[in-house]
Design an enzyme around this catalytic site. Sequence first.
Site, PDB file in Angstrom:
ATOM      1  N   GLY A 266      -5.826  10.300  -3.601  1.00 36.44           N
ATOM      2  CA  GLY A 266      -4.840  11.344  -3.857  1.00 36.44           C
ATOM      3  C   GLY A 266      -3.852  10.767  -4.849  1.00 36.44           C
ATOM      4  N   HIS A 267      -3.949  11.191  -6.106  1.00 43.04           N
ATOM      5  CA  HIS A 267      -3.088  10.640  -7.160  1.00 43.04           C
ATOM      6  C   HIS A 267      -2.078  11.695  -7.577  1.00 43.04           C
ATOM      7  CE1 HIS A 267      -6.291   7.410  -8.379  1.00 43.04           C
ATOM      8  NE2 HIS A 267      -6.009   7.414  -7.103  1.00 43.04           N
TER       9      HIS A 267
ATOM     10  N   ASP B 238      -2.288   3.997  -2.959  1.00 43.10           N
ATOM     11  CA  ASP B 238      -1.038   4.761  -3.079  1.00 43.10           C
ATOM     12  C   ASP B 238       0.081   3.982  -3.759  1.00 43.10           C
ATOM     13  OD1 ASP B 238      -2.313   6.847  -1.741  1.00 43.10           O
ATOM     14  OD2 ASP B 238      -1.769   6.025   0.207  1.00 43.10           O
TER      15      ASP B 238
ATOM     16  N   LYS C  77      -0.767   4.877  -8.875  1.00 48.36           N
ATOM     17  CA  LYS C  77      -1.772   4.806  -9.950  1.00 48.36           C
ATOM     18  C   LYS C  77      -1.784   6.098 -10.770  1.00 48.36           C
ATOM     19  CE  LYS C  77      -4.954   3.983  -6.868  1.00 48.36           C
ATOM     20  NZ  LYS C  77      -4.149   3.806  -5.650  1.00 48.36           N
TER      21      LYS C  77
ATOM     22  N   GLN D  19      -7.959   3.957  -4.758  1.00 50.80           N
ATOM     23  CA  GLN D  19      -7.753   3.007  -3.647  1.00 50.80           C
ATOM     24  C   GLN D  19      -7.083   1.715  -4.141  1.00 50.80           C
ATOM     25  OE1 GLN D  19     -11.262   4.608  -3.599  1.00 50.80           O
ATOM     26  NE2 GLN D  19     -10.011   6.196  -2.727  1.00 50.80           N
TER      27      GLN D  19
HETATM   28  P1  GDP Z   1      -1.696   6.716  -6.065  1.00 53.11           P
HETATM   29  O1  GDP Z   1      -2.707   7.125  -5.043  1.00 53.11           O
HETATM   30  O2  GDP Z   1      -1.729   5.256  -6.349  1.00 53.11           O
HETATM   31  O3  GDP Z   1      -1.791   7.540  -7.330  1.00 53.11           O
HETATM   32  O4  GDP Z   1      -0.273   7.016  -5.418  1.00 53.11           O
HETATM   33  P2  GDP Z   1       0.174   8.366  -4.632  1.00 53.11           P
HETATM   34  O5  GDP Z   1       0.351   9.448  -5.618  1.00 53.11           O
HETATM   35  O6  GDP Z   1      -0.735   8.606  -3.478  1.00 53.11           O
HETATM   36  O7  GDP Z   1       1.552   7.894  -3.999  1.00 53.11           O
HETATM   37  C1  GDP Z   1       2.603   7.459  -4.790  1.00 53.11           C
HETATM   38  C2  GDP Z   1       3.824   8.359  -4.520  1.00 53.11           C
HETATM   39  O8  GDP Z   1       4.968   7.736  -5.046  1.00 53.11           O
HETATM   40  C3  GDP Z   1       3.750   9.710  -5.181  1.00 53.11           C
HETATM   41  O9  GDP Z   1       4.416  10.640  -4.376  1.00 53.11           O
HETATM   42  C4  GDP Z   1       4.494   9.509  -6.498  1.00 53.11           C
HETATM   43  O10 GDP Z   1       5.070  10.713  -7.018  1.00 53.11           O
HETATM   44  C5  GDP Z   1       5.570   8.559  -6.052  1.00 53.11           C
HETATM   45  N1  GDP Z   1       6.037   7.607  -7.077  1.00 53.11           N
HETATM   46  C6  GDP Z   1       5.322   6.954  -8.031  1.00 53.11           C
HETATM   47  N2  GDP Z   1       6.124   6.070  -8.695  1.00 53.11           N
HETATM   48  C7  GDP Z   1       7.353   6.165  -8.135  1.00 53.11           C
HETATM   49  C8  GDP Z   1       8.587   5.488  -8.356  1.00 53.11           C
HETATM   50  O11 GDP Z   1       8.738   4.596  -9.178  1.00 53.11           O
HETATM   51  N3  GDP Z   1       9.638   5.853  -7.548  1.00 53.11           N
HETATM   52  C9  GDP Z   1       9.535   6.812  -6.587  1.00 53.11           C
HETATM   53  N4  GDP Z   1      10.607   7.090  -5.850  1.00 53.11           N
HETATM   54  N5  GDP Z   1       8.382   7.474  -6.362  1.00 53.11           N
HETATM   55  C10 GDP Z   1       7.310   7.141  -7.101  1.00 53.11           C
HETATM   56  P1  IMO Z   2      -5.586   6.361  -3.450  1.00 58.55           P
HETATM   57  O1  IMO Z   2      -6.547   6.393  -4.627  1.00 58.55           O
HETATM   58  C1  IMO Z   2      -4.727   4.946   0.572  1.00 58.55           C
HETATM   59  C2  IMO Z   2      -8.174   4.369   3.234  1.00 58.55           C
HETATM   60  C3  IMO Z   2      -8.262   5.275   4.447  1.00 58.55           C
HETATM   61  C4  IMO Z   2      -8.959   4.332   5.420  1.00 58.55           C
HETATM   62  C5  IMO Z   2      -9.941   3.585   4.527  1.00 58.55           C
HETATM   63  C6  IMO Z   2     -11.354   4.159   4.537  1.00 58.55           C
HETATM   64  O2  IMO Z   2      -4.790   7.609  -3.300  1.00 58.55           O
HETATM   65  O3  IMO Z   2      -4.786   5.116  -3.466  1.00 58.55           O
HETATM   66  P2  IMO Z   2     -12.441   6.331   3.444  1.00 58.55           P
HETATM   67  O4  IMO Z   2     -12.149   7.789   3.638  1.00 58.55           O
HETATM   68  O5  IMO Z   2     -12.299   5.864   2.036  1.00 58.55           O
HETATM   69  O6  IMO Z   2     -13.764   5.921   4.033  1.00 58.55           O
HETATM   70  O7  IMO Z   2     -11.309   5.559   4.331  1.00 58.55           O
HETATM   71  O8  IMO Z   2      -9.403   3.661   3.218  1.00 58.55           O
HETATM   72  N1  IMO Z   2      -8.051   5.072   1.936  1.00 58.55           N
HETATM   73  C7  IMO Z   2      -6.924   5.151   1.236  1.00 58.55           C
HETATM   74  N2  IMO Z   2      -5.675   4.731   1.525  1.00 58.55           N
HETATM   75  N3  IMO Z   2      -5.000   5.512  -0.615  1.00 58.55           N
HETATM   76  C8  IMO Z   2      -6.248   5.919  -0.943  1.00 58.55           C
HETATM   77  O9  IMO Z   2      -6.571   6.361  -2.171  1.00 58.55           O
HETATM   78  C9  IMO Z   2      -7.267   5.777   0.017  1.00 58.55           C
HETATM   79  N4  IMO Z   2      -8.586   6.084   0.050  1.00 58.55           N
HETATM   80  C10 IMO Z   2      -9.051   5.636   1.220  1.00 58.55           C
HETATM   81  O10 IMO Z   2      -6.988   5.657   4.889  1.00 58.55           O
HETATM   82  O11 IMO Z   2      -8.038   3.372   5.912  1.00 58.55           O
HETATM   83 MG    MG Z   3      -2.797   8.125  -3.223  1.00 60.65          MG
END
Ligand code: GDP
Ligand code: IMO
Ligand code: MG
Length: 428
Positions: free
Chosen positions: A40-41, A13, A16, A223
């Site tokens: 979840g991207h 998270d 990415k 991840q």
């Molecule tokens: P990922 O799994 O690495 O793609 O990240 P996620 O999408 O799960 O979580 C990142 C969250 O931060 C999302 O809600 C993005 O919209 C938000 N986000 C990404 N970059 C920034 C930033 O520079 N500032 C803020 N405030 N939010 C951001």
């Molecule tokens: P993105 O790509 C954050 C965590 C789960 C748990 C562990 C194992 O959005 O960054 P799993 O279901 O993979 O067997 O769970 O990994 N986990 C993540 N945490 N971002 C993710 O993906 C994750 N994918 C798995 O919360 O701790």
């Molecule tokens: Mg994510």
Amino acid sequence: MAGVVLVGVQWGDEGKGKITDLLASQFDYVVRFQGGNNAGHTVIYKGTKLQLHLVPSGIMYPQVIPAIGNGCVIDPEVLIKEIEMLNAQDISTDRLLISTNAHLIMPYHKDLDGASERRLGTNEIGTTRRGIGPAYRDKAARLGLRMQDLLDRSIFREKVTAALVETNDVLEKIYGLDPYSVDDITAEFMEYAKILEPHIIELSPVLNDALDSGKNVFFEGAQGTLLDIDHGTYPFVTSSNPTAGGACVGTGVGPTKVARVLGISKAYITRVGSGPFPTELFDADGDTFIDVGHEYGTTTGRKRRAGWYDAVITKYAAQINGLTDLAITKLDVLSAFPTIKICVAYEDARGVRHTTVPGHQSAFHHAKPIYEEMKGWNVDITGARTFEELPQEAQDYIARLEELAGVPVSIIAVGPDREQTIIRRSLI
Ligand code: GDP
Ligand code: IMO
Ligand code: MG
């Protein structure tokens, strides 16, 4: 030819999705190489927040070919729903390529994920319960079904029959759950096959030919480094290799084709699920990260655990992944703090100082953070588009992170939108 690998530095998270969407237009292919819909991207498309779990975050650009590599595990029901969601936004998914060798997440994998977590009780891993671990377990046990099996009904039936011999016993006798019928699963998956068949392809030669003919390929990790099954905080990890080497294994492209490795890190750090977390906060500062950073899981909606930036982890990730570049995201969230802390080392239970991630699991569990403090900037920075437009304190913070990581910070994100970004060094 340029292959660029993007990896998460922390526990996922990191942003990415945003960074992939930002850079994707410079690439011909954007490829996911591991994981499944545990990811979840988030990308913002025409003002709408889209959450992608399987489809690569380059899908928004019509000229980019999105692909899902052999290292991924695919829940076909989820993938089809995601395709429908994108089509409803007028985003075409016709170009999507899926490797013949990617594994399928079967309904029983999801049951087993939930059942195993319930059995662990307070020792649970906190998985996303999407069937990821059981799907990779069957892959390693050579009992898995792959995308190519969808293309031949009788082979599919044969393989499901073989898998269910053991799996039904486990479901019924160990977990007291209902068994599955070969006929039902075959009927369900043959419907998915009708929709997915046009996308299934031998992907490795396509990517290698593209790279050999001078095209650019972006490898989108899911991840993060500390969730890697080999290099992460085992057993509190996912079941794949989100680190840079996974990009080669998960797509069938050799390491000599990778020119740059970009690590994505938040300007602080979060984690979802169980496991050690040295800089975790349980005070008002922790609440500020959750509130200002909207730190709730994209896939499961769970509240994330949050803490100060951990430079020891970034240094570790720089080494494991061979990072050439860093992107620091969510710098804007730090505007809420008058003073900012950076963890520069750990102290173990005996008071000994460590500047590297301890190799032993229990040492990491007991690691106490040693902080360095920096003055905050306390002003809105979401409008900054160049490094010089950032307040001096924010520039100093980035410079310190660079110094501690030994890797240049090439990208800084100051908000969730694509344009809320500072690019200091181009990737290709
Ligand atoms: P990922 O799994 O690495 O793609 O990240 P996620 O999408 O799960 O979580 C990142 C969250 O931060 C999302 O809600 C993005 O919209 C938000 N986000 C990404 N970059 C920034 C930033 O520079 N500032 C803020 N405030 N939010 C951001
Ligand atoms: P993105 O790509 C954050 C965590 C789960 C748990 C562990 C194992 O959005 O960054 P799993 O279901 O993979 O067997 O769970 O990994 N986990 C993540 N945490 N971002 C993710 O993906 C994750 N994918 C798995 O919360 O701790
Ligand atoms: Mg994510």
